[in-house]
Design a protein around this motif. Structure first.
Motif, short mmCIF file in Angstrom:
data_model
loop_
_atom_site.label_atom_id
_atom_site.label_comp_id
_atom_site.label_asym_id
_atom_site.label_seq_id
_atom_site.Cartn_x
_atom_site.Cartn_y
_atom_site.Cartn_z
N ALA A 1 81.04 36.54 21.82
CA ALA A 1 80.99 36.33 23.27
C ALA A 1 81.12 37.65 24.01
O ALA A 1 80.37 37.92 24.96
N ALA A 2 82.05 38.48 23.57
CA ALA A 2 82.26 39.77 24.23
C ALA A 2 81.00 40.63 24.13
O ALA A 2 80.59 41.27 25.11
N ALA A 3 80.37 40.64 22.96
CA ALA A 3 79.16 41.46 22.76
C ALA A 3 78.01 40.98 23.64
O ALA A 3 77.17 41.78 24.06
N GLY A 4 77.98 39.67 23.93
CA GLY A 4 76.89 39.12 24.72
C GLY A 4 77.18 38.95 26.19
O GLY A 4 76.36 38.39 26.92
N GLY A 5 78.36 39.41 26.63
CA GLY A 5 78.72 39.27 28.03
C GLY A 5 79.00 37.84 28.45
O GLY A 5 78.81 37.46 29.61
N VAL A 6 79.44 37.03 27.50
CA VAL A 6 79.74 35.62 27.75
C VAL A 6 81.23 35.45 28.01
O VAL A 6 82.06 35.98 27.27
N SER A 7 81.59 34.71 29.06
CA SER A 7 83.00 34.47 29.38
C SER A 7 83.63 33.56 28.34
O SER A 7 82.99 32.63 27.84
N VAL A 8 84.91 33.81 28.04
CA VAL A 8 85.64 33.03 27.05
C VAL A 8 86.64 32.10 27.74
O VAL A 8 87.38 32.51 28.62
N GLY A 9 86.62 30.83 27.32
CA GLY A 9 87.60 29.86 27.80
C GLY A 9 88.36 29.27 26.63
O GLY A 9 87.84 29.20 25.51
N ALA A 10 89.58 28.83 26.88
CA ALA A 10 90.41 28.20 25.84
C ALA A 10 90.12 26.70 25.82
O ALA A 10 90.34 26.00 26.81
N HIS A 11 89.62 26.22 24.69
CA HIS A 11 89.26 24.81 24.53
C HIS A 11 90.44 24.10 23.86
O HIS A 11 90.52 23.99 22.64
N VAL A 12 91.36 23.62 24.69
CA VAL A 12 92.62 23.06 24.20
C VAL A 12 92.47 21.57 23.92
O VAL A 12 91.62 20.89 24.49
N SER A 13 93.34 21.05 23.05
CA SER A 13 93.17 19.69 22.57
C SER A 13 94.50 19.07 22.18
O SER A 13 95.53 19.76 22.07
N TYR A 14 94.47 17.77 21.94
CA TYR A 14 95.57 17.15 21.20
C TYR A 14 95.64 17.78 19.82
O TYR A 14 94.62 18.28 19.31
N ARG A 15 96.80 17.70 19.19
CA ARG A 15 96.93 18.18 17.80
C ARG A 15 96.34 17.11 16.88
O ARG A 15 97.01 16.18 16.44
#
Length: 249
Positions: free
Chosen positions: A50-64
């Motif tokens: 993502a960093a190399a492609g200029g793509v924003s990163v989000g945290a995909h959080v979930s139930y365990r």
């Protein structure tokens, strides 16, 4: 318009999706944090791509819920859910930093995403986790939901998203994955729907009704069959329609 996709969902020797290919088509990446899928190496690789492609990163959080891929509702105590969301986002923040980028938003996954649309205690818990860790992190949510209300009440930004590859009910909710036709896999059909979303702010429901969806981001699920082809078709159609593509954050 922002185009987001779920990535980083491989685990150990099990591979899901083609992160490198789909990251070439989207502007934001929802990276799995290890509770429904993903592991440290997969997350770091996804963040680096993502960093190399200029793509924003989000945290995909979930139930365990690794066994259920996070798609089963869990009656988690809200206080425990606060801690588990903080844990997941914090872990990905460290991974992202090591990969040369940072977490810019939070998007709940699967059953948690669906639950906080109407389950106020869990919605409040997710919002509290974000507010406690970093109140500047926006939350990606469905429109007209209790999590949107809870976020507004404490100053957390809620960003409305729509779904490229999911069918809608007339009330604006998503058709349950257990129902026929809930997941859309034809690239041309999906691309046309997203152009309509971006230019008119509407989508056709399964009963033919017109549903208003004022979205700032559109999601393509990384595990949808043919996800890369769908994301590529959507991007090309938006560009052809003159819709600028950029991360919302």
């Amino acid at each position: 318009m922002d185009l987001n996709a779920d990535v980083g969902e491989s685990f150990g020797g099990w591979t899901l999706g083609d992160d490198a290919a789909i990251l070439g088509a989207v502007t934001s990446a929802n990276v799995a944090c290890g509770f429904h899928a993903g592991d440290a190496a997969t997350a770091r690789r996804a963040c680096a791509l993502a960093a190399a492609g200029g793509v924003s990163v989000g945290a995909h959080v979930s139930y365990r819920d690794l066994a259920g891929f996070g798609r089963r509702f869990l009656d988690v105590d809200p206080a425990e859910l606060v801690d588990e969301v903080i844990y997941q986002v914090g872990a990905l923040q460290a991974i992202a930093a090591a990969a040369g980028t940072r977490v810019r938003y939070v998007k709940p996954h699967g059953a948690l995403y669906t639950a906080i649309a109407h389950h106020r205690p869990q919605a409040r818990a997710v919002v509290e986790a974000v507010r406690t860790l970093d109140a500047d992190l926006p939350l990606l949510v469905l429109p007209g939901t209790v999590v949107e209300e809870e976020a507004a009440a404490v100053g957390v930004t809620a960003v409305v998203e729509a779904f490229a590859d999911r069918a809608y009910e007339a009330d604006g909710t998503l058709v349950s994955r257990g129902q026929p036709g809930a997941v859309l896999t034809d690239p041309a059909q999906v691309a046309a729907r997203v152009v309509r979303l971006a230019t008119e702010g509407t989508v056709e429901a399964v009963d033919g009704a017109t549903v208003a969806v004022a979205a700032q981001s559109v999601c393509v699920h990384g595990d949808t069959p043919g996800a890369v082809g769908i994301a590529t078709a959507v991007r090309a159609a938006l560009e052809a329609a003159g819709v600028p593509l950029r991360p919302f954050r």
